[in-house]
Design a protein around this motif. Structure first.
Motif, mmCIF file in Angstrom:
data_model
loop_
_atom_site.group_PDB
_atom_site.id
_atom_site.type_symbol
_atom_site.label_atom_id
_atom_site.label_comp_id
_atom_site.label_asym_id
_atom_site.label_seq_id
_atom_site.Cartn_x
_atom_site.Cartn_y
_atom_site.Cartn_z
ATOM 1 N N SER A 80 0.125 -1.189 -0.116
ATOM 2 C CA SER A 80 -0.016 -0.505 0.367
ATOM 3 C C SER A 80 0.990 1.238 -0.254
ATOM 4 O O SER A 80 0.277 2.698 -0.293
ATOM 5 C CB SER A 80 -0.912 -0.102 1.604
ATOM 6 O OG SER A 80 0.115 0.216 2.676
ATOM 7 N N TRP A 85 -11.419 1.402 -0.382
ATOM 8 C CA TRP A 85 -10.967 2.320 -1.689
ATOM 9 C C TRP A 85 -12.060 4.383 -2.478
ATOM 10 O O TRP A 85 -12.452 4.222 -3.151
ATOM 11 C CB TRP A 85 -10.447 2.371 -2.687
ATOM 12 C CG TRP A 85 -9.039 1.454 -2.506
ATOM 13 C CD1 TRP A 85 -7.392 1.616 -1.617
ATOM 14 C CD2 TRP A 85 -8.901 -0.053 -2.240
ATOM 15 N NE1 TRP A 85 -6.772 0.983 -1.687
ATOM 16 C CE2 TRP A 85 -7.549 -0.415 -1.165
ATOM 17 C CE3 TRP A 85 -9.698 -1.502 -2.231
ATOM 18 C CZ2 TRP A 85 -7.240 -1.589 -1.372
ATOM 19 C CZ3 TRP A 85 -9.262 -2.309 -1.647
ATOM 20 C CH2 TRP A 85 -7.936 -2.435 -1.486
ATOM 21 N N SER A 139 -13.894 8.722 -3.069
ATOM 22 C CA SER A 139 -12.310 8.407 -3.746
ATOM 23 C C SER A 139 -11.949 7.610 -2.575
ATOM 24 O O SER A 139 -10.576 9.362 -2.146
ATOM 25 C CB SER A 139 -12.245 8.522 -4.933
ATOM 26 O OG SER A 139 -10.523 7.292 -5.282
ATOM 27 N N ASP A 140 -11.020 7.231 -1.923
ATOM 28 C CA ASP A 140 -10.529 7.054 -1.363
ATOM 29 C C ASP A 140 -8.632 6.306 -1.481
ATOM 30 O O ASP A 140 -9.086 5.159 -1.982
ATOM 31 C CB ASP A 140 -10.516 6.153 -0.039
ATOM 32 C CG ASP A 140 -11.671 6.830 1.455
ATOM 33 O OD1 ASP A 140 -12.119 8.409 0.401
ATOM 34 O OD2 ASP A 140 -12.530 6.427 2.305
ATOM 35 N N CYS A 141 -7.548 6.264 -1.055
ATOM 36 C CA CYS A 141 -6.352 6.180 -2.039
ATOM 37 C C CYS A 141 -5.473 5.762 -0.643
ATOM 38 O O CYS A 141 -5.561 6.393 0.262
ATOM 39 C CB CYS A 141 -5.824 7.056 -2.663
ATOM 40 S SG CYS A 141 -6.588 7.474 -4.325
ATOM 41 N N ASP A 142 -4.340 4.553 -0.764
ATOM 42 C CA ASP A 142 -3.240 4.347 -0.376
ATOM 43 C C ASP A 142 -2.599 5.426 -1.190
ATOM 44 O O ASP A 142 -2.923 6.595 -1.794
ATOM 45 C CB ASP A 142 -2.595 3.566 -0.795
ATOM 46 C CG ASP A 142 -3.358 1.994 -0.397
ATOM 47 O OD1 ASP A 142 -3.537 2.217 1.114
ATOM 48 O OD2 ASP A 142 -3.528 1.305 -1.190
ATOM 49 N N HIS A 159 -3.875 3.978 -6.005
ATOM 50 C CA HIS A 159 -5.977 3.916 -5.876
ATOM 51 C C HIS A 159 -5.624 2.278 -6.511
ATOM 52 O O HIS A 159 -5.030 1.882 -7.861
ATOM 53 C CB HIS A 159 -6.473 5.021 -6.911
ATOM 54 C CG HIS A 159 -8.296 3.790 -6.335
ATOM 55 N ND1 HIS A 159 -8.698 3.536 -6.413
ATOM 56 C CD2 HIS A 159 -8.655 4.760 -5.707
ATOM 57 C CE1 HIS A 159 -9.729 3.212 -6.178
ATOM 58 N NE2 HIS A 159 -9.907 4.423 -5.105
ATOM 59 N N TYR A 160 -5.661 1.421 -5.747
ATOM 60 C CA TYR A 160 -6.105 -0.004 -5.833
ATOM 61 C C TYR A 160 -6.450 -0.366 -6.343
ATOM 62 O O TYR A 160 -6.352 -1.179 -7.890
ATOM 63 C CB TYR A 160 -6.180 -0.845 -4.561
ATOM 64 C CG TYR A 160 -5.628 -2.370 -4.617
ATOM 65 C CD1 TYR A 160 -4.616 -3.249 -4.420
ATOM 66 C CD2 TYR A 160 -7.484 -3.278 -4.715
ATOM 67 C CE1 TYR A 160 -5.000 -3.931 -4.830
ATOM 68 C CE2 TYR A 160 -7.153 -4.401 -4.527
ATOM 69 C CZ TYR A 160 -6.197 -4.761 -4.932
ATOM 70 O OH TYR A 160 -6.257 -6.058 -5.125
#
Length: 1018
Positions: free
Chosen positions: A157, A706, A720-723, A730-731
């Motif tokens: 990640s 995500w 939208s959530d991201c590493d 974004h996975y």
């Protein structure tokens, strides 16, 4: 049929980063639709065959075309049902996600910040005067395969960016600094092995592809000597998520090392010294790279040969340690020719540019170590009791494992444990205390202390003001550059508390604050001021020696405040005395919302914990490998585990008979944008939540992979959530941003200003990409040098980690980014992390070390208008999973610390214990997954307890999103049709239009042909 598909498709999904368990659940989730498609295919075949035998000759093509078009429309319908049904979370996560189109100016700023961080974070640990190189050195021989393929980050990640595009390499860095480099050497390395072996999520490659001695024959070394009299040797090590580093490389190279840590020995592939799922390729069939007992963080035989060869041919040698984990480096002192050593952990996209500038003297190094570099990593207090030392797997849990595997098909692991036997004496705290107590000869065990680093100039540091107040101690330190070139220095402030033999455990040296100076010209001075709260020097009395139920206490006695060049060497100090104990267990510290008392008795280790008593008299027994009986899980714990897993967990057992069913489906006319900026206790939150249906709450809670889901009833947009900790990634979509340095390099700057700059640059990237949810930063500890994820964590020290993370989180929050600080808590190893990993430790260890960075970030958060989040970890505290630990998430996080925001799980792979119902009851609001597992199902939605918990979790998620950048512009956050729905409407309308048009053409042709036939017949 489904199992066959799983077997067929697993390699493809694994290549994309999914696990076999994920593949199975994806396919099982859509199994009904797969069977429906197969039935439609069978019907289509029947129609086609029947058309030949039943339909009239002139109408056969009409029947066939109509059947094919009907099949196509039915297939479109099924695809819609799949995408808006069991696969909705994944599809919506991809289609509604930000495209991460970061503007050029924002990306340019990030690249500049990454380089600046490396210039301040690379650490010079040895220098006999070789550096900076004199002006007459114009060419460099760069040795080591890693010089061609450096480590820029780790895997998992925290990986972001494209290391093949725009990244600054070691060779480029040296050339940009004005040095010519030996192309013959570089080309040899490039051809020897292309690309760095990947240590990834699902497979590891521990190969160290260093060319053997014969590659340097035939004039290579003589040519190099003619090219330049100065050599650079690059040695690199990397790690990654999901695996700790091997401590038995002899077993690895012979195919007997269990990389997966699942209790299964991998098959040996002797032709290449490899084994499945964890490959090692040796450099020679004539010898093993490592002797028995050799580990990954020492030199291989081929690397030793390289060092020997280079030092035999060159008198001026610079060693670059491009490693994310603290290595054993005593060998650098065995060669007089090695005049300088620089530590350069994962440098990110442009960080390596700093190397050439430091070697040339254009930049004066000012970084400091964030770990203790010991001479023998196998002798550390944690070595026998951490993931690197082997599988600490219970031996009497076969039946329990079978039950879990049968009930939850994602479970493929074991039931294991880890004991934090070192207690509070993690890292330097043990070595300094043992040295102060006369137990060890310090430098025979420690090579480079914590906080150590050299400069090209010299400094003096002097305490010029010291004052003890009622609740604080103030210290002024004047730093003067006494050398001949400009440079920066770090002021490290430590405290030494009074210790009573056999009393509350205390290390003799404890970092409490630090500051980095500005660039000081020769002769210039700067005064750095500290104000330290006395309560921050309190110890946690988990043994109830002086408190009734545990708590923080500041004991009477003499305290020393010292400034040090590193954790070991004192520059100046002052003392103050407290005449009486200060007990915070009843009224709490000023930063506490509720006084801290013992909450985690079930996590106390059954093993003996290291104690300072009588000069660490119990060291041998406390730090020994677990005894045989430790591998037996108790019947009581097995019963508790069953109740906390899918084996026996029943939601109805947790119903509160006094709970009142909340209102749902109300028509109050509010949208989430109306609540943006309103306080957590504002009455309108209740009205807004009343509008949600129970099904919407379930969707919101379970759809956290995500993303967060769109909720129509309250006008919530999909987000939208991201590493991750080292940059936007974004996975689901594969979108990436700038690759920032590994957190260990960030922390080596010892600069709060740099931490803020990194957070600021990261926040700008997330905002530019219209993504405001950040899975980071990560602040678990370097408990063991062999933890595969150390690159993703700052340091072995809780205070350094907490301060750095606080500035980074606040820096990003300026742009509306909510950070999910992670992994909460005690995720300090990767071994067995997704299995049932029971972590045992004293509550003092938990609070003073493990929880301390998280506590500092929560309490230091500066924004009333924005919020932050927390990500829980896979492991358990004792026999309670962190993802559903109410003591951790409600009593401590929200109760004691006053946290307000959303708590998200780590990736929800189920694993038999990531149960959504159990999680929300405990205070974990959001599941980082797609809600596809049986453990995500809510079977008692008529329960007031369940709906109340769903409502509370929904509020925390909505509050977090509403106070982020997503709702900074109310006109852009009113809900409406999602991007996914727009795409599907367009495609569906298009598909129907095409089908109708084709059918019309077929019918029209049939009608015309029929009319012609009729005319001929007449």
């Amino acid at each position: 049929m489904i199992d066959l598909l799983i077997n067929l498709l697993s390699p493809l999904f694994i290549a994309m980063g999914a696990s076999v368990a994920d593949v199975g659940n994806y396919l099982r989730a859509v199994s009904g639709y797969i069977y429906a498609i197969l039935i439609l295919v069978a019907l289509l075949i029947v129609v086609m065959v029947a058309a030949h035998f039943v339909a009239k000759k002139g109408t056969r093509h009409v029947v066939r075309w109509s059947g094919a078009l009907s099949f196509s429309l039915a297939l479109v319908l099924i695809v819609n049902l799949i995408c808006y049904g069991p696969m909705n979370a994944i599809v919506s996560g991809v289609l509604n996600a930000s495209k991460a189109e970061i503007s050029d100016d924002v990306a340019g700023n990030s690249r500049a910040v990454v380089q600046e961080a490396a210039e301040e974070g690379m650490v010079l640990v040895k220098n006999n005067g070789l550096l900076p190189l004199s002006g007459n050195v114009e060419s460099l021989n760069v040795f080591g395969w890693a010089s061609a393929y450096p480590v820029y980050s780790g895997t998992g990640s925290a990986a972001s960016g494209d290391n093949s595009s725009g990244v600054v390499s070691i060779i480029q860095s040296l050339q940009d600094a004005g040095y010519a480099t030996n192309d013959e050497l570089t080309n040899m390395y490039l051809k020897y092995w292309e690309g760095r072996p990947e240590i990834g999520m699902n497979a590891q490659n521990w190969s160290l592809p260093e060319p053997t001695s014969e590659y340097y024959e035939g004039g290579v070394m003589s040519n190099a000597a003619a090219f330049s009299d100065t050599a650079v040797i690059v040695i690199a090590r990397s790690g990654g998520e999901n695996a700790d580093l091997p401590t038995d490389m002899y077993a690895v190279q012979n195919g007997t090392y269990d990389v997966a840590k699942s209790g299964r020995v991998q098959e040996s592939v002797t032709a290449n010294y490899g084994y499945t799922n964890g490959t090692f390729y040796g450099n020679s069939y004539d010898y093993n790279e490592f002797d028995e007992g050799g580990h990954f963080l020492e030199l291989s035989h081929t690397e030793k040969d390289l060092v020997e060869n280079v030092c035999a041919h060159f008198d001026n040698v610079i060693v670059v340690i491009n490693a994310n984990n603290a290595m054993e480096l005593s060998w650098v002192d065995d060669y007089d020719e090695i005049g300088a050593v620089i530590l350069t952990p994962g440098t990110g996209e442009t960080g390596m540019a700093a190397l050439g500038n430091i070697i040339s003297g254009a930049v004066n190094p000012s970084g400091k170590t964030v770990d203790t570099y010991v001479r023998d990593l196998t002798s550390t207090p944690t070595f026998q009791n951490s993931g690197n030392s082997g599988n600490h797997i219970y031996t009497n849990t076969a039946d329990l494992q079978k039950m879990l595997a049968r009930e939850d098909k994602t479970y493929q692991g074991v039931v294991s444990f880890v004991d934090y036997v070192e207690g509070v004496y993690m890292g330097y705290k043990y070595y300094e205390t043992a040295s102060d107590d006369g137990v060890i000869d310090y430098y025979s065990e420690v090579q480079y202390p914590f906080g150590y680093g050299l400069s090209y100039t010299t400094f003096t540091q002097e305490i010029t003001a010291f004052e003890q107040g009622k609740d604080t101690v103030s210290v002024d330190v004047t730093v003067t550059n006494t050398g001949s070139v400009a440079g920066k220095d770090v002021v490290q402030l430590y405290y030494t508390p009074p210790y009573t033999n056999g009393g509350i455990e205390k290390a003799s040296v404890n970092l409490i604050d630090f500051e980095k100076t500005q660039l000081l010209e020769p002769g210039a001075s700067e005064t750095v001021s500290f104000t330290v709260a006395l309560e921050d020097m309190a110890s946690y009395d988990s043994g109830c020696i002086k408190t009734a139920a545990g708590g923080y206490i500041l004991e009477a006695g003499e305290y020393a405040m010292s400034i040090r060049s590193d954790s070991h060497n004192v520059l100046d100090s002052r003392t103050f005395t407290l005449s009486a104990d200060v007990d915070y267990s009843t009224d709490g510290r000023s930063s506490d919302k509720v006084p801290a008392t013992n909450q985690f008795g079930y996590a106390e280790s059954p093993m003996e914990t290291l104690s300072r008593k009588d000069g660490f008299a119990n060291y041998a027994t406390a730090t020994a490998a677990p005894a045989e009986e430790r591998y037996l899980l108790s019947d009581e714990d097995e019963g508790v585990i069953k109740n906390s897993t899918i084996i026996r967990y029943k939601p109805e057992d947790h119903d509160d008979p006094d709970a009142v069913m909340p209102t749902t489906g109300a028509k109050n006319g509010l949208v989430l944008a109306d609540l943006a900026g309103k306080g957590y206790d504002d009455a309108d939150w209740g009205k807004l939540l009343d509008q949600m249906s129970v099904d919407e709450m379930v969707t919101l809670v379970n759809t956290g992979g995500w993303q967060t889901a769109a909720i129509d009833s309250v006008g919530k947009v999909a987000t939208s959530d991201c590493d991750g900790p080292a940059g936007l990634s974004h996975y689901l979509t594969g979108a990436t941003g700038t690759q920032f340095p590994a957190e260990v390099l960030m922390a080596q700057t010892w600069s709060k200003e740099m931490a803020d700059k990194i957070g600021d640059a990261m926040g700008q990237e997330f905002a530019s990409a219209n993504n405001y949810g950040w899975y980071g930063p990560a602040m678990n500890l370097h408990r063991s040098a062999f933890s595969g994820r150390n690159f993703e964590y700052y340091s072995e020290d809780a205070v350094l980690s907490g301060i750095f993370a606080s500035y980074e989180v606040n820096g990003a929050a300026k742009y509306g980014v909510y950070s999910y600080i992670k992994h909460f808590a005690a995720n300090d190893q990767e071994t067995n992390r997704c299995a049932l990993l029971m972590t045992y430790l004293s509550e003092q260890t938990l609070r003073e070390n493990v929880l301390k960075p998280f506590e500092m970030v929560v309490k230091n958060f500066n924004f009333d208008s924005n919020v932050m989040g927390v990500m829980t970890s896979y492991n358990w505290l004792g026999n309670v999973p962190c993802v559903s630990n109410a003591d951790l998430l409600q009593t401590v996080l929200r109760g004691e610390w006053g946290f307000v925001g959303a708590v998200i799980s780590d990736y929800d792979g189920s694993y038999g214990y990531m149960i959504s119902h159990q999680a929300i009851l405990a205070g974990n609001d959001l599941m980082l997954g797609q809600g596809m597992f049986e453990t995500n199902e809510f079977t008692n939605l008529d329960s007031a307890t369940t709906v109340t918990a769903l409502r509370q979790a929904s509020k925390n998620i909505l509050y977090t999103v509403a106070n982020s950048g997503y709702y900074a512009d109310a006109s852009a956050s009113q809900g409406g049709m999602s991007n996914m729905t727009k795409i599907f409407v367009a495609l569906d309308v298009g598909a129907v239009a095409v089908a109708v048009a084709l059918e019309a053409v077929v019918l029209l042709r049939w009608w015309n042909k029929r009319k012609k036939t009729a005319a001929v017949d007449q």
